[in-house]
Write an enzyme that holds these catalytic residues in place. Structure first.
Site, PDB file in Angstrom:
ATOM      1  N   ASP A  15       0.858  -1.091  -0.050  1.00 28.78           N
ATOM      2  CA  ASP A  15      -0.181  -0.055   0.026  1.00 28.78           C
ATOM      3  C   ASP A  15       0.980   1.167  -0.093  1.00 28.78           C
ATOM      4  OD1 ASP A  15      -1.771  -1.949   0.185  1.00 28.78           O
ATOM      5  OD2 ASP A  15      -2.830  -1.411   1.977  1.00 28.78           O
ATOM      6  N   ASP A  57      -4.727  -0.506  -1.781  1.00 34.68           N
ATOM      7  CA  ASP A  57      -5.992  -0.570  -1.123  1.00 34.68           C
ATOM      8  C   ASP A  57      -6.727   0.153  -2.368  1.00 34.68           C
ATOM      9  OD1 ASP A  57      -7.024  -1.012   1.481  1.00 34.68           O
ATOM     10  OD2 ASP A  57      -7.013   1.199   1.952  1.00 34.68           O
ATOM     11  N   HIS A  59     -10.584   0.845  -2.850  1.00 34.60           N
ATOM     12  CA  HIS A  59     -11.897   0.944  -2.676  1.00 34.60           C
ATOM     13  C   HIS A  59     -13.101   1.300  -3.614  1.00 34.60           C
ATOM     14  CE1 HIS A  59     -10.541  -0.231   1.304  1.00 34.60           C
ATOM     15  NE2 HIS A  59     -10.119   0.778   1.785  1.00 34.60           N
ATOM     16  N   HIS A  76     -10.584   7.272   1.144  1.00 27.40           N
ATOM     17  CA  HIS A  76      -9.270   7.098   1.020  1.00 27.40           C
ATOM     18  C   HIS A  76      -9.273   6.036  -0.250  1.00 27.40           C
ATOM     19  CE1 HIS A  76      -9.464   4.078   3.639  1.00 27.40           C
ATOM     20  NE2 HIS A  76      -8.685   3.181   2.974  1.00 27.40           N
ATOM     21  N   LYS A 101      -6.827  -4.763  -3.054  1.00 25.53           N
ATOM     22  CA  LYS A 101      -8.114  -5.321  -1.896  1.00 25.53           C
ATOM     23  C   LYS A 101      -8.788  -4.085  -1.461  1.00 25.53           C
ATOM     24  CE  LYS A 101      -4.195  -4.049   1.263  1.00 25.53           C
ATOM     25  NZ  LYS A 101      -5.000  -3.103   1.937  1.00 25.53           N
ATOM     26  N   CYS A 140      -2.350  -2.336   7.788  1.00 24.62           N
ATOM     27  CA  CYS A 140      -2.263  -3.275   6.512  1.00 24.62           C
ATOM     28  C   CYS A 140      -1.012  -4.075   6.716  1.00 24.62           C
ATOM     29  CB  CYS A 140      -2.534  -2.478   5.228  1.00 24.62           C
ATOM     30  SG  CYS A 140      -4.295  -2.059   5.161  1.00 24.62           S
TER      31      CYS A 140
END
Ligand code: VGL
Ligand code: ZN
Length: 190
Positions: A15, A57, A59, A76, A101, A140
């Site tokens: 990340d 990450d 999202h 974020h 993810k 994470c």
């Protein structure tokens, strides 16, 4: 240590995205300072011919971890936005394995192993020893290292290639302790 990388090893960069770096939506203090350290590891990994994996990450805009859905974090790393892009100075090669993810709007994944198939993929590549760095040490990275230990990898945290968010003071130190207790090696390796 990175001069001793060999077949059966892999490097996992967690990340290292704009939103986790200074100026980003969920900035980790000094988060960008991991970039040159990890670039040296990436170069060493490439020289040794071992896999480099980068998690991100990723999202949806209405993800359950965001505060507008009563989640714990500000919005974020919304997929396909600049905040979700890898830090521009991170030297990932074209053959880096990208793991996304946190893609389900109603479920969060802190670990790069959660719902990604990464453990099977690494086992399939013959990986036994895993070196991990990135952001954030107490979120994470912590979850990823714990899962890596659980999945049976000989797991090494490159401590100087991580930084903690420290939402509560001491979170970073507690994360190191949890990772050590799970069997990970905690190392400062330039
Ligand atoms: C992370 C908070 C929320 C991380 C991801 O990558 O450490 N932290 N989502
Ligand atoms: Zn997130």
């Amino acid at each position: 240590m990175k001069d001793k990388l060999k077949t059966g090893d892999a490097l996992l960069v967690v990340d290292v995205q704009n939103d986790f770096c200074p100026g980003g939506a969920l900035a980790v203090p000094d988060g960008d300072t991991v970039v040159p350290v990890l670039n040296a590891w990436i170069e060493a990994a490439q020289a040794a011919g071992i896999p480099v994996i980068a998690s991100r990450d990723w999202h949806p805009a209405d993800h359950c971890s965001f505060d507008d859905r009563d989640g714990p974090w500000p919005r974020h790393c919304v997929r396909e936005t600049p905040g979700a892009a890898f830090h521009p100075d991170l030297d990932l090669a074209d053959d880096a394995i990208i793991v996304s993810k946190g893609r389900d709007r109603d479920r969060d994944n802190y670990s790069a192993f959660d719902d990604t198939g990464l453990a099977d993929r690494l086992h399939g590549l013959g990986v036994q020893r895993l070196f991990v760095g990135g952001l954030a040490q107490d979120v994470c990275v912590r979850a990823t290292v714990l899962d890596a230990c659980e999945a049976g990898f000989d797991t090494h945290l490159i401590r100087n290639a991580t930084r903690a968010v420290d939402v509560s003071p001491g979170d970073g130190d507690r994360a190191l302790e949890a990772m050590r207790a799970a069997g990970a090696w905690i190392e400062d390796t330039a």
